[in-house]
Design a protein around this motif. Structure first.
Motif, short mmCIF file in Angstrom:
data_model
loop_
_atom_site.label_atom_id
_atom_site.label_comp_id
_atom_site.label_asym_id
_atom_site.label_seq_id
_atom_site.Cartn_x
_atom_site.Cartn_y
_atom_site.Cartn_z
N ARG A 51 0.81 -1.17 0.09
CA ARG A 51 0.29 -0.04 -0.31
C ARG A 51 0.96 1.50 0.06
O ARG A 51 2.21 1.48 1.06
CB ARG A 51 -0.81 0.08 1.09
N HIS B 204 -7.89 0.36 -6.07
CA HIS B 204 -7.72 -0.61 -4.76
C HIS B 204 -8.62 -1.75 -5.36
O HIS B 204 -9.56 -2.54 -4.30
CB HIS B 204 -8.73 0.05 -3.56
N ARG C 252 -9.81 6.03 -3.87
CA ARG C 252 -9.03 4.62 -4.74
C ARG C 252 -10.38 3.72 -4.61
O ARG C 252 -10.17 2.73 -6.36
CB ARG C 252 -7.79 3.90 -4.15
N VAL C 253 -10.72 3.32 -3.77
CA VAL C 253 -12.00 2.69 -3.73
C VAL C 253 -13.64 3.29 -4.72
O VAL C 253 -13.77 2.04 -5.55
CB VAL C 253 -12.79 2.57 -2.30
N ARG D 220 -15.47 7.43 2.87
CA ARG D 220 -14.78 8.88 4.52
C ARG D 220 -14.70 10.46 3.56
O ARG D 220 -14.18 10.08 2.44
CB ARG D 220 -14.48 8.04 4.63
N GLN E 3 -11.69 12.47 3.00
CA GLN E 3 -10.65 11.58 3.34
C GLN E 3 -9.84 12.73 3.79
O GLN E 3 -8.73 13.84 2.94
CB GLN E 3 -9.79 10.69 2.52
N PRO F 239 -16.47 1.32 2.80
CA PRO F 239 -15.35 0.25 2.71
C PRO F 239 -14.96 0.22 3.99
O PRO F 239 -13.77 -0.33 4.09
CB PRO F 239 -14.16 0.85 1.78
N GLY F 240 -15.06 1.38 4.95
CA GLY F 240 -14.95 1.41 5.67
C GLY F 240 -12.89 2.56 5.96
O GLY F 240 -12.22 2.54 4.84
N PRO F 241 -12.84 3.26 6.84
CA PRO F 241 -13.32 3.89 8.09
C PRO F 241 -14.29 4.25 8.57
O PRO F 241 -14.72 5.36 7.69
CB PRO F 241 -12.44 4.01 8.79
N1 ASP Z 1 -9.59 1.92 3.47
C1 ASP Z 1 -10.06 2.38 2.60
C2 ASP Z 1 -8.47 3.03 1.78
O1 ASP Z 1 -8.07 2.05 2.47
C3 ASP Z 1 -10.98 4.27 2.12
C4 ASP Z 1 -10.43 4.98 2.97
O2 ASP Z 1 -9.64 4.71 3.67
O3 ASP Z 1 -11.09 5.26 3.59
O4 ASP Z 1 -9.01 3.62 0.55
#
Ligand code: ASP
Length: 291
Positions: free
Chosen positions: A99, A127, A160-161, A210, A212, A248-250
């Motif tokens: 990552r 992702h 990225r999701v 979320r 970000q 996708p969380g969080p």
């Molecule tokens: N967990 C997801 C990501 O790594 C989404 C996020 O961080 O909001 O992209």
């Protein structure tokens, strides 16, 4: 050597096999298919679900997993990422799960053809394992997703999701619509709405994202209560509609999704996490055993 940088690295036949294997793994845990394999995880950004999900998936299949914490590695002493990666590859792992904050890092490392590179999240670009587990979760619910409409809601430009999801879902024949305030909206030719209420009657799935904040240079909203008023997925907003809710969380409670909706049976957030292990098991099998 096969890598997973983006879902386009998999053919449609491979995706169908992955979904089939994930379904089978969910029914019955397989034996130690990857008993003699070794994976290294290298996470330059925080992760709760993805890293542990990969580790659980690998261990469920009998593979060994070594985690390198970049904060305590020699990248901290000035070693380049390429050199760190080459040194890890000298230990002959069967794959490196990475990552990174930059969109192109996994591709750059994959192109060295030293080991199988698996993208666990890169910048706002891709992702792929999240896209596949989201697709699996929707498929499990609907049986067939052709022609179904998913609304992606929230900070789409940072996500990225969302980018990986858009590429996979449209490729698989789904309709994707975007719902976000202007600063969170990416530039592409998908249908766009500023209000969820304008499109909610035509969607089968909502994917909430979320905000970000760590990826925006300047604060976008002064007050997230104002944002939540428009974009938080609440029971009132969904009403009795038969809409599947993903995230996708969080999850930022009561900003992305209300407490009440998180308890609602239409909300599949924890099912996504559960499915993530089976889908990643199937992906590891596809990459390390089948190809
Ligand atoms: N967990 C997801 C990501 O790594 C989404 C996020 O961080 O909001 O992209």
């Amino acid at each position: 050597m096969q890598h997973l940088v983006d879902t386009y690295d998999f053919s449609e036949k491979q995706i169908a096999n992955i979904l089939k294997d994930a379904r089978a793994f969910k029914k019955q845990m397989p034996s130690q298919l990857l008993r003699d394999k070794l994976l290294i995880t290298l996470f330059f950004e925080s992760s709760t679900r993805t890293r542990s999900s990969f580790e659980v998936a690998a261990k469920r299949l009998g593979a060994a997993v070594v985690h390198l914490d970049p904060a305590k590695s020699s990248t901290n002493k000035g070693e380049s990422l390429e050199d760190t990666f080459a040194n890890l590859c000298a230990m002959e792992p069967d794959g490196v799960i990475i990552r990174h904050e930059y969109n192109n890092t996994p591709r750059k490392l994959a192109d060295k053809e030293l080991t199988c590179v698996i993208n666990a999240g890169a910048g706002n670009y891709a992702h792929p394992t999240q896209a596949l587990l989201d697709y699996f979760t929707m498929l499990e619910h609907f049986g067939d997703l052709k022609g179904k409409t998913i609304a992606i809601v929230g900070d789409i430009v940072s996500s990225r999701v969302a980018s990986s999801g858009i590429r996979l879902f449209t490729r698989m024949g789904m309709n994707v619509v975007l719902v976000a305030p202007q600063p969170f909206m990416p530039d592409n030719d998908l249908p766009k709405y500023e209000q969820l209420d304008d499109v909610i009657d035509n969607v089968d799935i909502i994917m909430s994202l979320r905000a970000q904040l760590e990826r925006h240079k300047a604060p976008i909203f002064e007050d997230y209560e104002e944002y939540a008023k428009e974009y938080c997925i609440t029971s009132e907003r969904l009403g009795e509609r038969n809409i599947l809710l993903l995230h996708p969380g969080p999850v930022m409670r009561n900003i992305d999704i209300s407490d009440e909706m998180l308890e609602d049976s239409r909300c599949k957030v924890l099912e996504q996490v559960k499915n993530g292990v089976f889908v990643r098991m199937a992906i590891l099998k596809a990459l390390l055993l089948d190809s």
